[in-house]
Scaffold this active site. Structure first.
Site, PDB file in Angstrom:
ATOM      1  N   GLU A   1       1.785  -0.325  -5.164  1.00  0.00           N
ATOM      2  CA  GLU A   1       0.703   0.861  -5.296  1.00  0.00           C
ATOM      3  C   GLU A   1       1.680   2.094  -5.639  1.00  0.00           C
ATOM      4  O   GLU A   1       2.164   2.401  -4.639  1.00  0.00           O
ATOM      5  CB  GLU A   1      -0.156   0.980  -4.323  1.00  0.00           C
TER       6      GLU A   1
ATOM      7  N   ASP B   1       0.851  -1.274  -0.014  1.00  0.00           N
ATOM      8  CA  ASP B   1       0.071  -0.078  -0.028  1.00  0.00           C
ATOM      9  C   ASP B   1       1.039   1.324   0.093  1.00  0.00           C
ATOM     10  O   ASP B   1       2.019   1.333   0.894  1.00  0.00           O
ATOM     11  CB  ASP B   1      -0.798  -0.013   1.106  1.00  0.00           C
TER      12      ASP B   1
END
Length: 700
Positions: A388, A352
Site C-alpha cells: 500500500e 498496510d
C-alpha cells in the site's frame, strides 16, 4: 508455578539464539530482546491464567537479548514478562514492572485484552498525565503468552506460487464473508474453516478467482475509544500479536484449522495472501496502554519525536510508528513473515501503509533496510509482495516507487475509473493510462505491468454498489459524527440518495457497476475485486465500516445479484482466455514483428483518437499480442475494447476486414451472449463497455 510433583521450577542460562519461548522436548528456552532493561522477570501463571505462581529472573544477557532455560516446563504453560528499567517518558523510556507484558514472539494468547486502568503505565486521571507512574498490577487484565507445542506448527509448508500474469485477487474478511452465508455450517461461520467451506470454494472457483487477500488475521486489540462506544476494530488494523492468529477467527480445529484453510484453498487452485500491519502496534500514542513493546523497550521498538522522545512519530495516523530501522524490530517482522509462510503456507502479503516500512532516518528509501532484507530472504523472496504505497507522514505518497519485486495498490486507477463513469471532465485521458497499467508511474527499473493492482473498490471506502447509490458518506453508526472516512469518493447516486424503488435508477446503477467491473478486469495489470461487489453488496453508504462487526459489513448472500455474479465470472473467464489482456510488459504502441503496433487508440469512427480534445468522453483500444493456438503455433491475438460514456448508442467502425470480429463482452446486458459481427460496423450501447475478439482464421 507448581509442578505435578509439588516442586517449583528452576532456571538456567539457556541460549539467546532464538527469540520467544521454545520447547525442546525437555524444557523451554526463553529469549527476549530489550536493549535498555535493567532486569527481566519471567512470570509463570496457573492454567486458568488468574494466579501468578512463580517469578524467575532471566539469568543471562548476551548483548540486548535476555535469556534463560526452564527445565520441565511444557507446552501450554502460561507466562508473561515484567521488565525493570527507568520510567522516564521525557527521555523516551516507559519501563514499569507492575505491568505484565506479552511476549512479541508468542503464538497464542490466553485471555483477552482489557481497557482497565491498570493496563496503563501511568495513572489515568492524574494531573501529571502520562508522566505519572502507575503502581497498579495489570496481570489480571492482560492476556498471557502461551508456550507453544512444535507439533502444532509443522514447518515446510508449500505455497501455490501462481504467476502474477494470471492473478485475479478477491479481497475479503474472514468473519464478514461467511457470517450470513446460509450454506456454511453455522458452527463454522465467521471462521477460517468457514471461509474454506465447500460453499465458499464453489463460489470463488465459479468466479475464477486465483487469489484471496484476507484483511488482517493476526491478533487484534480494539482501541479503547471503540470499546467505549460498544464497537470493535472489525477490519483488524490494530495488531497485538504478529505470530498469533486472531482467536475469534479460529473454528473447532483451532490453529490447525488455519493451516487446513490454506491447504483447501491450494487444492482449489487459489492462493492466500495476508494483509499485514507492521507499521504500528495496538499500544497507541503516549496515552495508550502498556502491554508489550512499550514496556519492553519503548525507545527501541518505536520511532520517537526527535528532541521530544516523550511523544511518538505518527506517520501512520494511529498514534505510533514501529521503528523498522532497528535491527531487532526488523528481525521480529521478518521472523513473523517467515512463520506465516513456512508454518501456515500463505502465498504472500499485502503491507498496510508500506511507505512507513520503507522509512529510514532521512525518509522513504526503496533500498532501505526493510526492503533489502525482504527481497534477499530466500523464503520471502518467493512469495507475492504487495505494497500500500502511502502513509500519512511527510512525502508519504509513493505510488510507483517500490522495488520491482513489489506490486502496489493503485488508488489512482480507482479514482480514474469512478471519475470516468461519473462523467468528469478530462477523465478519459486518465483512463487511457489506467487501461495500460498506469505505465507512466510503474514502467521504471524493469518493472512489469502486473505491478499495478487495479481496483475500483476496496475495504476502505464505498462498495461498488454504494459508489452508484450515494453521493456522500453515511457513517453515523461509527459514532464519530460522520466526520470519519473519505471525503472524495467520486461517487454519484444517479438521481436519488440511497435505496430507491425507481426502476430506471436501479437499472442505471447496475449498469455502472458492470462498467466499473469490466474496466478493472479488462485493464493491463493485476485486477482486484472487493468481496461482495460481484453481487452488488451494499454497506448502506458507510465508507469506513472498520468498526462495524455486524450486518453492515457482513456479506448478505441472500440479496446477491446472480446476474451480476455471472457477469463477473464471464469477465474473468474472458480475461483468462486472452493473454493479450494480461501481458507482462507494458504496451507503448511499439511495432511488432508483423509490422503492427502492440496497441492502437481509435475513435468510434475508426480515426485516430484526439487526446487533446477537452470533451473526449469515449474511446477504443485495440490490443495485439501472441496467443497459443490449438495447433501449438503462436498466433497474433487482437482484441478491441470500446468504452462508450455517451448517453446514446454509438456506431463503432470495426478494424477491417469485415466479418472477422466476435462480440464477447457487453456491459449493457446483464447476461452475456457472444455474437459474431458480420458487418463492418456495430452498435455499442450508451454508457457501456464492449469487448471484441478477432477470429484469426477469418482473416486468411
Amino acid at each position: 508455578m507448581t509442578e505435578p510433583g509439588g516442586g517449583t521450577y528452576g532456571i538456567g542460562a539457556g541460549r539467546p539464539n532464538r527469540l520467544g519461548a521454545v520447547f525442546d522436548g525437555e524444557g523451554t528456552n526463553f529469549a527476549l530482546f530489550s536493549d535498555h532493561a535493567q532486569r527481566v522477570d519471567l512470570c509463570l501463571f496457573s492454567p486458568d491464567g488468574k494466579t501468578e505462581q512463580q517469578r524467575l529472573s532471566l539469568p543471562e544477557r548476551r548483548g540486548a537479548v535476555w535469556h534463560g532455560y526452564v527445565p520441565g516446563l511444557k507446552p501450554g504453560a502460561l507466562y508473561g514478562y515484567r521488565v525493570h528499567g527507568p520510567f522516564a517518558p521525557e527521555r523516551g523510556q516507559r519501563f514499569n514492572a507492575n505491568k505484565l507484558l506479552v511476549d512479541p514472539y508468542t503464538r497464542a494468547l490466553h485471555g483477552g485484552f482489557s481497557t482497565h486502568p491498570a493496563t496503563f503505565g501511568y495513572s489515568p486521571g492524574s494531573a501529571d498525565g502520562d508522566l505519572s507512574f502507575s503502581s497498579s498490577d495489570s496481570a489480571a487484565h492482560t492476556p498471557k503468552s502461551v508456550v507453544w507445542d512444535p507439533a502444532d506448527y509443522p514447518t515446510g509448508a508449500r505455497g501455490l506460487r501462481r504467476g502474477w500474469s494470471n492473478t485475479v485477487i478477491y479481497e475479503t474478511h474472514v468473519r464478514g464473508s461467511t457470517m450470513r452465508h446460509p450454506e456454511v455450517p453455522e458452527a463454522l461461520r465467521g471462521t477460517v474453516e468457514g471461509l474454506a467451506s465447500d460453499a465458499m470454494l464453489d463460489h470463488l472457483t465459479r468466479l475464477g478467482i486465483t487469489t484471496v487477500e484476507l484483511l488482517p488475521v493476526q491478533a487484534i486489540r480494539s482501541e479503547n475509544a471503540l470499546t467505549g462506544r460498544g464497537l470493535v476494530n472489525y477490519w483488524g488494523y490494530n495488531t497485538a500479536g504478529f505470530f498469533v492468529p486472531e482467536p475469534r477467527y479460529l473454528g473447532p480445529a483451532g490453529v490447525a484449522g488455519f493451516r487446513r484453510m490454506v491447504d483447501r484453498f491450494h487444492v482449489a487452485g487459489i492462493e492466500v495472501i495476508l494483509d499485514v500491519v507492521y507499521n504500528h502496534s495496538a499500544e497507541g500514542d503516549h496515552l495508550g496502554p502498556t502491554f508489550s513493546f512499550r514496556g519492553l523497550d519503548n525507545a527501541s521498538y518505536y520511532r520517537l519525536v526527535e528532541g521530544q522522545p516523550r511523544f511518538y512519530v505518527n506517520d501512520t495516523g494511529t498514534g505510533n510508528t514501529l521503528n523498522t530501522d532497528h535491527p531487532f524490530v526488523l528481525r521480529l517482522i521478518l521472523d513473523s513473515l517467515r512463520f506465516w509462510v513456512d508454518c501456515m503456507g500463505v502465498d504472500g502479503f499485502r503491507f498496510d501503509l508500506a511507505t512507513t516500512l520503507g522509512r529510514e532516518r532521512q525518509g522513504f528509501d526503496r533500498h532501505g533496510g526493510f526492503m533489502d532484507a525482504l527481497r534477499q530472504d530466500p523464503l520471502l523472496a518467493e512469495v507475492k509482495l504487495i505494497a500500500e504505497p502511502w502513509d500519512l507522514g511527510h512525502g508519504g505518497y509513493r505510488l510507483g516507487q517500490f522495488p520491482p519485486e513489489f506490486a502496489e495498490w493503485n488508488d489512482r486507477f480507482r479514482d480514474t475509473v469512478r471519475r470516468f463513469w461519473r462523467g468528469d471532465g478530462h477523465a478519459a485521458q486518465d483512463l487511457g493510462s489506467a487501461l495500460l497499467g498506469t505505465a507512466d508511474m510503474f514502467d521504471t527499473r524493469g518493472r512489469r505491468a502486473w505491478a499495478s493492482v487495479n481496483f475500483a473498490a476496496a475495504h476502505d471506502g464505498f462498495t461498488l454498489a454504494d459508489v452508484t447509490a450515494y453521493s456522500k458518506r453515511h457513517n453515523q453508526a461509527n459514532g464519530e459524527g460522520n466526520r470519519d472516512g473519505h471525503h472524495a469518493n467520486h461517487s454519484d447516486n444517479l438521481g436519488e440518495e440511497g435505496e430507491t424503488k425507481d426502476a430506471t435508477i436501479l437499472s442505471a446503477r447496475r449498469q455502472r457497476v458492470r462498467n466499473m467491473l469490466a474496466t478493472v478486469l479488462l485493464s493491463q495489470g493485476t485486477p482486484m475485486i472487493l468481496a461482495g461487489d460481484e453481487g452488488g453488496n451494499s454497506q448502506g453508504g458507510n465508507n469506513n465500516a472498520y468498526c462495524q462487526d455486524n450486518e453492515t459489513s457482513w456479506l448478505d448472500w441472500a440479496t446477491m445479484d446472480k446476474d451480476l455474479v455471472d457477469f463477473t465470472a464471464a469477465l474473468i473467464a474472458f480475461r483468462k482466455a486472452h493473454g493479450v489482456l494480461r501481458q507482462g510488459r507494458f504496451l507503448h504502441g511499439v511495432q511488432r514483428v508483423d509490422g503492427k503496433p502492440d496497441v492502437e487508440w481509435r475513435a468510434f469512427d475508426g480515426s485516430a483518437l484526439n487526446w487533446r480534445d477537452p470533451g473526449l468522453s469515449s474511446l477504443c483500444l485495440l490490443l495485439r499480442g501472441c496467443a497459443e493456438s490449438p495447433s501449438g503455433r503462436a498466433d497474433t491475438e487482437e482484441i478491441l475494447l470500446a468504452f462508450n460514456r455517451e448517453g446514446s448508442d454509438q456506431v463503432l467502425e470495426l478494424p477491417p476486414p469485415a466479418g472477422t470480429w466476435r462480440r464477447e463482452i457487453d456491459s449493457s446486458a446483464p447476461r452475456q451472449h457472444p455474437q459474431d459481427i458480420t458487418e463492418a460496423t456495430v452498435t455499442v450501447a450508451a454508457f457501456s463497455v464492449a469487448g471484441f475478439v478477432r477470429h484469426p482464421e477469418k482473416t486468411t
